[in-house]
Design an enzyme around this catalytic site. Structure first.
Site: not given
Length: 373
Positions: A144, A181, A183, A269
Site C-alpha cells: 500500500h 492480498d 486489499h 486476508d
C-alpha cells in the site's frame, strides 16, 4: 541452480510496533483499549507461521536465512529523500504516524528497511539461481505504500524496492507482480503505472481498502498502458472464484507477458476467518493458486508476505503455500478446513461470481489488456 525454497526472515521484524489502536480505531473517547490491543497488523500471524513450520519440521527442509537491510541507496530508487528523512527523524524520536493507519514506534525505520531487505534477498536468490523459489516473511508489509505517503500498515514499498535493486544489478528486465492480498495493491500500481517493464496484477475485494482505487478500468498510462490489471471481486468470493480468476485472467496474462520472474504480494486476508475482509478462501485455495503459478514458471516464484490478520488461520495458509513451493511431503492439516468448506458459496452464488469473471474477461479483451486466444 539451487533446488531449495529459500525462507527469508528475521526476528527483529516481529518487534515492529504500532500505536494504541483497537482494530482500526484509535483508542480514546468511546473506543475502549483492548487487552491484547493494537492494530490488526501484529507480529503473531507471522511468528506463528514460523513456529508452525518449526514444529512440523518444514523449516528443516528450507534454506532458512536472514538478510542485510535495504540501503538508503536502495530506498531512494523508489522513495524521495524528503519522505525517508521525515520517517527516519520520527523513528529516531520515538515514533509517530506519517500516513493513514501507519503508526510506528522507535526504530521502525531500521525495521522497515530490514523488511525491504528480506524481499530484496528473496528476489535476488531466485534471480541468481541460488534457490528455486523464495518466501520473504516481511514485516512491516509494503504493497500500500506510495513513494511519499505510507498507508495501510505499509511504511516502505518492499516489492518495488526489491525490483529496482535487482534491475540496478542487471538481474532482470521484466517483472510480474501478482497481488492476491484481499486489499488492492495501490502502492505497487502507483509506482509502476506508467511503465511496461513491470506487470502489476491485483486480485482484491472490491472497495475494501483503499475504497477509491482498484477499478478494472485502471489499466496503465503512457508506456504502461495494458500492464496494470485490477481484478475487483464482490464480497463472498471463495475457493472456486479465486481459482477461476487465476485460470482465466491471471495465468493467460502472465503467459502473454513472459516476465523474468513472478513475484507474489502474498496476503492471506482473503481467507474465510480474516477480520478485515469478507472473502471465503481456505488454506487449500492458496496451495492451489501457488500450484497454478508454479506450473507456468517452472517453480520460479518469489513471495513477499503482506496482509492476513487471523492469528489462528494465517499460519496454515502460509504452510500450505510453502508445502507447494518446496515440494515437501510434510503437511500441516488445516484444522478449520471443514468449517470453511461448508461455508463456501452455493452453486447459484458461484454462477454469479463466474458471471463477474466473464464480465472482467470481456472488459480486458475489449481494452486490449488481455489478448484473445
Amino acid at each position: 541452480m539451487g533446488d531449495k525454497t529459500a525462507f527469508v526472515w528475521d526476528e527483529k521484524c516481529f518487534w515492529h510496533s504500532g500505536g494504541n489502536y483497537a482494530l482500526l480505531a484509535p483508542v480514546g473517547g468511546l473506543v475502549q483499549p483492548m487487552v491484547a490491543g493494537g492494530l490488526p497488523e501484529a507480529p503473531e500471524t507471522k511468528r506463528r507461521l514460523k513456529n508452525l513450520m518449526d514444529v512440523t519440521g518444514l523449516s528443516g527442509e528450507l534454506a532458512m536465512m536472514s538478510a542485510a537491510s535495504a540501503s538508503m541507496e536502495d530506498l531512494l530508487r523508489v522513495h524521495p529523500a524528503s519522505y525517508l528523512d521525515a520517517f527516519k527523524q520520527m523513528s529516531d524520536n520515538g515514533g509517530g504516524e506519517l500516513g493513514l493507519r501507519t503508526p510506528f514506534g522507535p526504530g521502525a525505520f531500521e525495521i522497515a528497511s530490514l523488511s525491504a531487505g528480506l524481499v530484496c534477498q528473496a528476489l535476488e536468490s531466485v534471480l541468481r539461481e541460488e534457490a528455486r523459489n523464495a518466501y520473504a516473511l516481511s514485516r512491516p508489509p509494503g504493497h500500500h505504500c506510495l513513494p511519499d505517503y505510507p498507508n495501510g500498515f505499509c511504511l516502505l514499498a518492499n516489492i518495488a524496492i526489491a525490483i529496482e535493486r535487482a534491475r540496478s544489478k542487471g538481474l532482470g528486465k521484466r517483472f510480474a507482480v501478482v497481488d492476491w492480498d484481499v486489499h488492492h495493491g495501490n502502492g505497487t500500481e502507483a509506482i509502476f503505472l506508467e511503465r511496461d517493464d513491470v506487470l502489476s496484477i491485483s486480485i482484491h475485494q472490491d472497495r475494501c481498502y483503499p475504497h477509491d482505487t482498484g477499478k478494472a478500468d485502471t489499466t496503465g498510462k503512457g508506456a504502461g498502458q495494458g500492464f496494470n490489471m485490477n481484478i475487483p471481486l464482490p464480497p463472498g468470493c471463495g475457493h472456486k472464484a479465486y481459482l477461476d480468476v487465476m485460470e482465466r485472467l491471471v495465468v493467460p496474462k502472465l503467459l502473454q507477458y513472459d516476465a523474468d520472474v513472478v513475484i507474489i504480494a502474498c496476503g492471506f486476508d482473503a481467507a474465510g476467518f480474516d477480520p478485515l475482509a469478507r472473502m471465503m478462501c481456505s488454506a487449500e485455495t492458496y496451495q492451489l493458486m501457488t500450484r497454478q503459478l508454479m506450473a507456468i514458471t517452472d517453480g520460479r516464484l518469489v513471495a513477499a508476505h503482506e496482509g492476513g490478520y487471523s492469528e489462528v488461520y494465517v499460519p496454515f495458509c502460509g504452510h500450505a503455500m510453502l508445502e507447494e513451493m518446496s515440494g515437501s511431503d510434510i503437511r500441516a492439516e488445516d484444522p478449520l478446513y471443514h468449517r470453511v468448506s461448508s461455508q463456501q458459496p452455493d452453486e447459484h452464488v458461484d454462477a454469479f461470481h463466474r458471471g463477474v469473471v466473464d464480465s472482467l474477461l470481456e472488459e480486458f479483451h475489449s481494452s486490449g489488456v488481455l489478448m484473445q486466444a
